[in-house]
Design a protein around this motif. Structure first.
Motif, PDB file in Angstrom:
ATOM      1  N   GLN A  63       0.829  -1.211   0.000  1.00 39.27           N
ATOM      2  CA  GLN A  63       0.000   0.000   0.000  1.00 39.27           C
ATOM      3  C   GLN A  63       0.863   1.261   0.000  1.00 39.27           C
ATOM      4  N   GLU A  64       1.877   1.277   0.853  1.00 43.09           N
ATOM      5  CA  GLU A  64       2.704   2.474   0.991  1.00 43.09           C
ATOM      6  C   GLU A  64       3.497   2.748  -0.280  1.00 43.09           C
ATOM      7  N   GLN A  65       3.990   1.694  -0.935  1.00 46.80           N
ATOM      8  CA  GLN A  65       4.734   1.892  -2.176  1.00 46.80           C
ATOM      9  C   GLN A  65       3.820   2.436  -3.268  1.00 46.80           C
ATOM     10  N   LEU A  66       2.635   1.880  -3.373  1.00 50.24           N
ATOM     11  CA  LEU A  66       1.689   2.370  -4.381  1.00 50.24           C
ATOM     12  C   LEU A  66       1.267   3.805  -4.080  1.00 50.24           C
ATOM     13  N   MET A  67       1.015   4.106  -2.811  1.00 50.41           N
ATOM     14  CA  MET A  67       0.555   5.435  -2.432  1.00 50.41           C
ATOM     15  C   MET A  67       1.603   6.493  -2.745  1.00 50.41           C
ATOM     16  N   ALA A  68       2.885   6.120  -2.736  1.00 47.71           N
ATOM     17  CA  ALA A  68       3.945   7.077  -3.021  1.00 47.71           C
ATOM     18  C   ALA A  68       3.898   7.570  -4.461  1.00 47.71           C
ATOM     19  N   ASP A  69       3.245   6.815  -5.339  1.00 50.63           N
ATOM     20  CA  ASP A  69       3.224   7.167  -6.764  1.00 50.63           C
ATOM     21  C   ASP A  69       1.862   7.617  -7.264  1.00 50.63           C
ATOM     22  N   GLY A  70       0.876   7.697  -6.405  1.00 47.20           N
ATOM     23  CA  GLY A  70      -0.442   8.129  -6.863  1.00 47.20           C
ATOM     24  C   GLY A  70      -1.550   7.576  -5.991  1.00 47.20           C
ATOM     25  N   ALA A  71      -2.766   7.916  -6.366  1.00 47.83           N
ATOM     26  CA  ALA A  71      -3.930   7.505  -5.574  1.00 47.83           C
ATOM     27  C   ALA A  71      -4.095   5.991  -5.620  1.00 47.83           C
ATOM     28  N   VAL A  72      -4.529   5.447  -4.490  1.00 45.64           N
ATOM     29  CA  VAL A  72      -4.726   4.006  -4.377  1.00 45.64           C
ATOM     30  C   VAL A  72      -5.931   3.751  -3.493  1.00 45.64           C
ATOM     31  N   LEU A  73      -6.667   2.701  -3.799  1.00 48.71           N
ATOM     32  CA  LEU A  73      -7.753   2.239  -2.933  1.00 48.71           C
ATOM     33  C   LEU A  73      -7.240   1.006  -2.203  1.00 48.71           C
ATOM     34  N   PRO A  74      -6.777   1.162  -0.968  1.00 47.90           N
ATOM     35  CA  PRO A  74      -6.228   0.017  -0.240  1.00 47.90           C
ATOM     36  C   PRO A  74      -7.344  -0.870   0.303  1.00 47.90           C
ATOM     37  N   LEU A  75      -7.245  -2.152   0.068  1.00 49.50           N
ATOM     38  CA  LEU A  75      -8.198  -3.084   0.656  1.00 49.50           C
ATOM     39  C   LEU A  75      -7.732  -3.476   2.046  1.00 49.50           C
ATOM     40  N   GLN A  76      -8.673  -3.760   2.914  1.00 45.29           N
ATOM     41  CA  GLN A  76      -8.320  -4.243   4.237  1.00 45.29           C
ATOM     42  C   GLN A  76      -7.614  -5.585   4.126  1.00 45.29           C
ATOM     43  N   PHE A  77      -6.787  -5.880   5.102  1.00 41.21           N
ATOM     44  CA  PHE A  77      -6.039  -7.129   5.106  1.00 41.21           C
ATOM     45  C   PHE A  77      -6.984  -8.326   5.030  1.00 41.21           C
ATOM     46  N   GLY A  78      -6.611  -9.298   4.178  1.00 45.26           N
ATOM     47  CA  GLY A  78      -7.313 -10.570   4.160  1.00 45.26           C
ATOM     48  C   GLY A  78      -8.302 -10.777   3.038  1.00 45.26           C
ATOM     49  N   TYR A  79      -8.350  -9.858   2.057  1.00 46.74           N
ATOM     50  CA  TYR A  79      -9.352 -10.007   0.987  1.00 46.74           C
ATOM     51  C   TYR A  79      -8.870 -11.040  -0.030  1.00 46.74           C
ATOM     52  N   ILE A  80      -9.669 -12.077  -0.240  1.00 48.13           N
ATOM     53  CA  ILE A  80      -9.354 -13.149  -1.180  1.00 48.13           C
ATOM     54  C   ILE A  80     -10.414 -13.195  -2.277  1.00 48.13           C
ATOM     55  N   ALA A  81      -9.958 -13.275  -3.527  1.00 51.39           N
ATOM     56  CA  ALA A  81     -10.862 -13.443  -4.666  1.00 51.39           C
ATOM     57  C   ALA A  81     -10.666 -14.838  -5.244  1.00 51.39           C
ATOM     58  N   ALA A  82     -11.707 -15.338  -5.910  1.00 47.05           N
ATOM     59  CA  ALA A  82     -11.659 -16.712  -6.410  1.00 47.05           C
ATOM     60  C   ALA A  82     -10.637 -16.890  -7.526  1.00 47.05           C
ATOM     61  N   ASP A  83     -10.558 -15.912  -8.442  1.00 43.35           N
ATOM     62  CA  ASP A  83      -9.657 -16.025  -9.584  1.00 43.35           C
ATOM     63  C   ASP A  83      -9.589 -14.676 -10.296  1.00 43.35           C
ATOM     64  N   ASP A  84      -8.822 -14.628 -11.386  1.00 41.60           N
ATOM     65  CA  ASP A  84      -8.670 -13.380 -12.131  1.00 41.60           C
ATOM     66  C   ASP A  84     -10.005 -12.878 -12.660  1.00 41.60           C
ATOM     67  N   LEU A  85     -10.834 -13.780 -13.147  1.00 46.48           N
ATOM     68  CA  LEU A  85     -12.107 -13.383 -13.728  1.00 46.48           C
ATOM     69  C   LEU A  85     -12.989 -12.681 -12.702  1.00 46.48           C
ATOM     70  N   SER A  86     -13.031 -13.194 -11.498  1.00 48.73           N
ATOM     71  CA  SER A  86     -13.878 -12.572 -10.480  1.00 48.73           C
ATOM     72  C   SER A  86     -13.368 -11.174 -10.132  1.00 48.73           C
ATOM     73  N   VAL A  87     -12.058 -10.972 -10.179  1.00 43.91           N
ATOM     74  CA  VAL A  87     -11.507  -9.636  -9.931  1.00 43.91           C
ATOM     75  C   VAL A  87     -11.900  -8.689 -11.054  1.00 43.91           C
ATOM     76  N   ARG A  88     -11.755  -9.143 -12.307  1.00 37.72           N
ATOM     77  CA  ARG A  88     -12.146  -8.299 -13.444  1.00 37.72           C
ATOM     78  C   ARG A  88     -13.622  -7.933 -13.373  1.00 37.72           C
ATOM     79  N   GLU A  89     -14.446  -8.880 -13.023  1.00 39.08           N
ATOM     80  CA  GLU A  89     -15.886  -8.609 -12.932  1.00 39.08           C
ATOM     81  C   GLU A  89     -16.188  -7.592 -11.834  1.00 39.08           C
TER      82      GLU A  89
END
Length: 239
Positions: A63-89
């Motif tokens: 999060q901190e590295q990304l925030m240093a270069d621009g806006a970021v939406l940080p997710l709370q610790f522990g978020y798991i997605a089923a696969d790439d497709l579910s993230v894209r959706e």
């Protein structure tokens, strides 16, 4: 394969991830999943991720590295997605909302402010000096009056006055601090704290906030622990 999702950025964010590692005992490389104008920073996982210090540190470093270069939406610790497709959706389903929040957070960081009473003696002395009723009760008890109702009455009077004064101080601190923020969130304090405030502070106000912090600590004096933390990823302001 399941993915651990760290955060969401705009597609044009640099996303410099070199030197960082993901969560897990044997972390997979960090990578991105893209959907239209948005990207999610993820890593593959094949184990249950628990809040161990190692993984909390890895999550925060991303999060901190990304925030240093621009806006970021940080997710709370522990978020798991089923696969790439579910993230894209998920990205596509609320793309406008994510983009709007990224624009709102651009150029800002989160700061936490907490305050607690660390030494009751100065406050109690001030209450006795200001309150004739409390002073009279205290003098009667110290003078040997054994009426069992007196300590209870004094205790209730002092507790009420302590709460009132802490609430007034918290209100005054909040009023001053929010002038440096774009948004703020006041949460119910816990434990010994009487102030729990989160501020979304734009870059141009960060130095002013640091000056205000030093001035407040000096003006408040002894007996109060005023704690600032930041700059932090804006977890509290991701909506």
């Amino acid at each position: 394969m399941p993915l651990y999702v760290y955060s969401i950025t705009a597609k044009d964010h640099p996303r410099r991830l070199d030197g960082l590692h993901g969560v897990g005992a044997e972390p997979s490389p960090l990578r991105t999943v893209t959907a239209g104008p948005l990207c999610a920073v993820v890593s593959d996982v094949d184990e249950e991720i628990r809040p161990k210090r190692r993984d909390l540190t890895a999550h925060q470093a991303v999060q901190e590295q990304l925030m240093a270069d621009g806006a970021v939406l940080p997710l709370q610790f522990g978020y798991i997605a089923a696969d790439d497709l579910s993230v894209r959706e998920a990205l596509a389903a609320d793309a406008d909302g994510y983009l709007s929040t990224l624009a709102r957070l651009e150029g800002c960081a989160e700061y936490h402010v907490r305050a607690s009473q660390t030494d009751d003696a100065p406050l109690l002395q001030q209450i006795l000096a200001d309150s004739p009723e409390a002073r009279d009760l205290n003098e009667r008890i110290r003078g040997g009056d054994r009426d069992p109702a007196l300590p209870l009455a004094l205790g209730e009077m002092v507790a009420h006055e302590v709460q009132a004064r802490q609430e007034a101080l918290a209100a005054g601190l909040t009023e001053t601090l929010i002038s440096f923020s774009r948004e703020y969130l006041a949460r119910p304090p816990s434990g010994s704290d009487f102030l729990n405030l989160s501020l979304l502070v734009p870059d141009e106000q960060k130095e002013n906030l640091r000056v205000a912090e030093a001035n407040m600590a000096r003006e408040i004096g002894s007996g109060i622990d005023l704690r600032f933390s930041g700059p932090l990823p804006p977890y509290s302001f991701v909506q």
